[in-house]
Design an enzyme around this catalytic site. Structure first.
Site, short mmCIF file in Angstrom:
data_model
loop_
_atom_site.label_atom_id
_atom_site.label_comp_id
_atom_site.label_asym_id
_atom_site.label_seq_id
_atom_site.Cartn_x
_atom_site.Cartn_y
_atom_site.Cartn_z
N ASP A 100 0.91 -1.33 -0.11
CA ASP A 100 0.06 -0.02 0.19
C ASP A 100 0.92 1.21 -0.28
O ASP A 100 1.96 1.25 0.62
CB ASP A 100 -0.92 0.09 1.26
CG ASP A 100 -0.48 -0.46 2.64
OD1 ASP A 100 0.65 -0.81 2.68
OD2 ASP A 100 -0.97 0.06 3.61
N GLU A 167 -0.55 -2.61 5.26
CA GLU A 167 0.46 -2.30 6.14
C GLU A 167 0.12 -1.13 6.94
O GLU A 167 0.26 -0.82 8.09
CB GLU A 167 1.77 -2.40 5.95
CG GLU A 167 2.85 -2.71 7.02
CD GLU A 167 3.16 -1.41 7.40
OE1 GLU A 167 3.33 -1.22 8.82
OE2 GLU A 167 3.06 -0.39 7.04
ZN LIG Z 1 4.73 3.35 6.50
ZN LIG Z 2 6.31 0.88 5.43
#
Ligand SMILES: [Zn+2]
Ligand SMILES: [Zn+2]
Length: 444
Positions: A100, A167
């Site tokens: 991401d 994440e």
């Molecule tokens: Zn980050």
């Molecule tokens: Zn990261």
């Protein structure tokens, strides 16, 4: 989700250590793959997607993995990718890349800078950028997959490679595990990942055995008061004075209740109350981030926050029905633990390969990483390691060491790593570590 690192004293000469003979064949293969890997990197960098929206990104990774001969499953944990290569008897090793980008408007001025925009949960349109360098992670992950697929004769076992979503919001690893990562697919004995680092020179490898990153908890406190006229405070229960007392007292959890040898952070990042000069509000709202390493330390801090909030309300004379409401966000990011022996053995291989000076033990950080979930889901049968690969261009690093500039951190709109060095180093490191774990010499 990672933030600043302490700047270690690193000699610039450290990165020019000669390569050993052992490294040459693999390093040459990485070098010849770099032009096409950099094409992939620039494409990923230019087209970032927000957490759990990594649809096109995942499709790109999945297509490449299929072409390499992996069995690929998409949509694991919403947008996750699982690619499996079964290659005979031997250990199961999992390599993870996160996919991401962040709601950050890129300011690097790079020719391939992102111009993407999106509307995140806040509802306010924003630019999107790979400001945490997950594009380098994915590119090195593809680079590693290519090298391992070409070298099937040199290893035996099962390789599981995952593209993890989300994440940055700390939910992607758990989403993949909840969607059967360890039951629908081979469960790994070893899990590996790397993260680019914005304080280390490009090409340096940093690692922390044991706790490497922190437990990250978010706490909301609704402090209730009794509102009224600002000129008549004695007729009210001022929630700003009460919440201020809490803010100050929380720090004693760190300074007086935690062991000085056990790192802990309580930060009140948001404090909202009131609308006008002469009105005492009837409520205040606090938002805290709470950082720790061990489960015990986490409990001490969280229990202490509830106790102090209630205690201060009692001390202020609040009635029982106006006690503060403390809400702990359910999904927290647990601390990341690098299995110590496993870490040291992988690093011994890296030292041999990259030279002593390029591999450095570095302090743990209070940032968080949901990579931790992969060990937490299987603590008895799995060992795990995440290491840093420095990304700061050498010239900038030297200027920063001389005090001429300050370096952008991860998540900065100005973060422009020396991607070529990050990707080349990480591809070589991840491939070498996997070959060490699954190499035919190690298979019984
Ligand atoms: Zn980050
Ligand atoms: Zn990261």
């Amino acid at each position: 989700m990672l933030k600043k690192f302490l700047l270690p004293a690193i000699a610039a000469a450290a990165l020019t250590a000669p390569s050993s003979a052992l490294a040459d064949e693999l390093r040459d293969a990485v070098a010849s793959d770099m032009p096409q890997l950099m094409d992939l990197y620039r494409d990923l960098h230019e087209h970032p997607e927000l957490s759990f929206e990594e649809v096109k990104t995942a499709a790109k990774l999945a297509a490449r993995m299929r072409a390499l001969g992996f069995e690929v499953t998409e949509g694991v944990g919403k947008t996750g990718v699982v690619a499996v290569m079964r290659n005979g008897e031997g250990p199961t090793v999992m390599l993870r890349a996160d996919m991401d980008g962040l709601p950050v408007t890129e300011q690097t001025g790079l020719p391939y800078a992102s111009k993407q925009v999106a509307v995140p949960a806040s509802g306010v349109e924003t630019g999107v950028m790979h400001a945490c360098g997950h594009d380098t992670h994915m590119t090195a992950w593809i680079g590693t997959a290519q090298l391992l697929a070409e070298r099937k004769g040199e290893w035996s076992g099962t390789l599981v490679m995952i593209g993890q979503p989300a994440e940055e919001i700390g939910l992607g690893a758990k989403a993949m595990l909840d969607d059967g990562l360890y039951t629908r697919f081979p469960k790994p004995e070893a899990v590996l990942a790397f993260h680019d680092a914005a304080q280390f020179p490009a090409g340096m490898i940093g690692y922390s055995p044991g706790f490497a990153l922190a437990n990250v908890d978010s706490v909301d406190i609704h402090v209730k008061g009794v509102g009224g006229h600002g000129a008549y405070p004695h007729t009210t229960k001022d929630p700003i004075v009460l919440a201020s007392a809490m803010v100050m007292k929380f720090q004693t959890l760190v300074s007086r209740e935690s062991s000085p040898l056990d790192p802990a952070v309580i930060t009140v990042g948001s404090f909202h109350s009131g609308f006008k000069h002469n009105i005492i509000s009837d409520e205040a709202k606090l938002q805290l981030t709470v950082r720790s390493y061990s489960d015990e330390s986490r409990k001490l801090l969280l229990d202490g926050i509830s106790r102090i909030a209630k205690g201060e309300a009692i001390a202020a004379g609040m009635p029982e029905d106006r006690m503060p409401v403390v809400t702990l966000e359910k999904d927290y990011t647990p601390s990341t633990y690098n299995s110590p022996e496993f870490t040291e053995s992988v690093m011994a291989g890296f030292r041999e390969r990259f030279g002593e000076a390029r591999v450095m033990k570095v302090p743990s950080v209070m940032g968080g990483e949901d990579f931790s979930q992969f060990l937490r889901a299987s603590p008895d049968d799995t060992k795990s390691l995440i290491f840093w690969v420095g990304g700061v261009p050498q010239a900038e690093f030297e200027r920063a060491q001389a005090g001429e500039i300050s370096l952008p951190s991860l998540h900065s709109p100005y973060w422009a790593p020396d991607a070529e060095k990050v990707i080349a180093t990480a591809t070589e490191a991840m491939t070498a570590a996997t070959l060490d774990l699954m190499g035919l010499a190690n298979v019984q």
